[in-house]
Design an enzyme around this catalytic site. Structure first.
Site, PDB file in Angstrom:
ATOM      1  N   HIS A   1     -33.291  29.579  25.933  1.00 27.73           N
ATOM      2  CA  HIS A   1     -32.044  28.900  26.302  1.00 27.73           C
ATOM      3  C   HIS A   1     -32.073  27.443  25.839  1.00 27.73           C
ATOM      4  O   HIS A   1     -31.101  26.927  25.279  1.00 27.73           O
ATOM      5  CB  HIS A   1     -31.869  28.875  27.826  1.00 27.73           C
ATOM      6  CG  HIS A   1     -31.652  30.210  28.466  1.00 27.73           C
ATOM      7  ND1 HIS A   1     -32.400  30.657  29.521  1.00 27.73           N
ATOM      8  CD2 HIS A   1     -30.763  31.193  28.212  1.00 27.73           C
ATOM      9  CE1 HIS A   1     -31.989  31.855  29.892  1.00 27.73           C
ATOM     10  NE2 HIS A   1     -30.994  32.209  29.108  1.00 27.73           N
TER      11      HIS A   1
ATOM     12  N   LYS B   1     -23.740  39.580  42.258  1.00 29.24           N
ATOM     13  CA  LYS B   1     -24.990  39.861  41.530  1.00 29.24           C
ATOM     14  C   LYS B   1     -26.159  39.204  42.247  1.00 29.24           C
ATOM     15  O   LYS B   1     -26.056  38.038  42.652  1.00 29.24           O
ATOM     16  CB  LYS B   1     -24.903  39.324  40.095  1.00 29.24           C
ATOM     17  CG  LYS B   1     -23.951  40.120  39.240  1.00 29.24           C
ATOM     18  CD  LYS B   1     -24.203  39.891  37.776  1.00 29.24           C
ATOM     19  CE  LYS B   1     -23.266  40.756  36.933  1.00 29.24           C
ATOM     20  NZ  LYS B   1     -23.168  40.347  35.557  1.00 29.24           N
TER      21      LYS B   1
ATOM     22  N   ARG C   1     -30.235  37.064  19.780  1.00 25.42           N
ATOM     23  CA  ARG C   1     -31.640  37.372  19.495  1.00 25.42           C
ATOM     24  C   ARG C   1     -31.758  38.527  18.515  1.00 25.42           C
ATOM     25  O   ARG C   1     -32.660  38.579  17.690  1.00 25.42           O
ATOM     26  CB  ARG C   1     -32.373  37.731  20.798  1.00 25.42           C
ATOM     27  CG  ARG C   1     -32.614  36.564  21.714  1.00 25.42           C
ATOM     28  CD  ARG C   1     -32.987  37.001  23.083  1.00 25.42           C
ATOM     29  NE  ARG C   1     -31.892  37.753  23.681  1.00 25.42           N
ATOM     30  CZ  ARG C   1     -31.720  37.937  24.974  1.00 25.42           C
ATOM     31  NH1 ARG C   1     -32.599  37.466  25.831  1.00 25.42           N
ATOM     32  NH2 ARG C   1     -30.689  38.613  25.432  1.00 25.42           N
TER      33      ARG C   1
ATOM     34  N   SER D   1     -34.666  36.087  30.244  1.00 23.16           N
ATOM     35  CA  SER D   1     -35.009  35.825  31.645  1.00 23.16           C
ATOM     36  C   SER D   1     -35.490  37.103  32.317  1.00 23.16           C
ATOM     37  O   SER D   1     -36.445  37.077  33.097  1.00 23.16           O
ATOM     38  CB  SER D   1     -33.783  35.294  32.396  1.00 23.16           C
ATOM     39  OG  SER D   1     -33.344  34.090  31.836  1.00 23.16           O
TER      40      SER D   1
END
Ligand code: PNS
Length: 161
Positions: free
Chosen positions: A17, A41, A90, A127
């Site tokens: 990040h 969440k 990514r 993460s």
């Protein structure tokens, strides 16, 4: 003034990040890192904790600030006069996930999405993977800053007894 947002959950922030945020800060006059807060969440870290970690990570970047948002990222952009959403990619799977969101956001407003390839050393870092590896005692010190590592290990130990 050109202003971009780097939105995400940042649960927790990784070197991946910070790489994207730092590079966005060189392209735009101002970058707002926006921490998505979605009460439905479950997160490892509270919004306040995620924001504090990010603030530590971007403290040296004069044109970057950290905020939180609920609801649509496009609403955040309209409220903060943001013209671009910066997303790190990514792999092709990220593109498949991000493209419809970018197109939807473009259909909703005039905000542009800018895709930035992650630096090669960060292309496998997420993460979720960091949390999984750390939860089984793996060494994730290469993937998160020191101020994240301690709280991460402590929080996971708390969770798993
Ligand atoms: O780090 P993440 O979990 O990939 O971040 C996802 C986030 C917060 C950037 C994304 O879920 C988001 O933009 N949420 C806001 C809600 C929204 O605008 N949804 C519509 C996108 S088309």
């Amino acid at each position: 003034m050109s202003r971009a947002v780097c939105p995400g959950s940042f649960d927790p922030v990784t070197h991946g990040h910070l790489d994207i945020i730092g590079r966005a800060a060189r392209l735009f006059d101002e970058v707002v890192v926006a921490v998505g807060v979605n009460p439905s969440k479950s997160r490892l870290f509270s919004a306040e904790e995620r924001i504090a970690m990010l603030q530590e990570g971007v403290g040296h970047l004069r044109n970057v600030r950290v905020a939180s948002f609920t609801g649509l990222v496009t609403t955040f952009c309209a409220e903060h006069d943001v013209q671009a959403i910066v997303k790190g990619l990514r792999a092709a799977s990220d593109f498949d996930y991000e493209l419809p969101m970018a197109q939807m956001n473009s259909a909703l407003t005039s905000v542009e999405t800018v895709f930035m390839p992650t630096s090669t050393g960060q292309s496998f870092v997420s993460s979720s993977l960091v949390k999984e590896v750390a939860s089984f005692g793996g060494d994730v010190s290469a993937f998160v800053p020191g101020y994240v590592l301690g709280p991460l290990v402590a929080r996971l130990a708390q969770r798993h007894g």
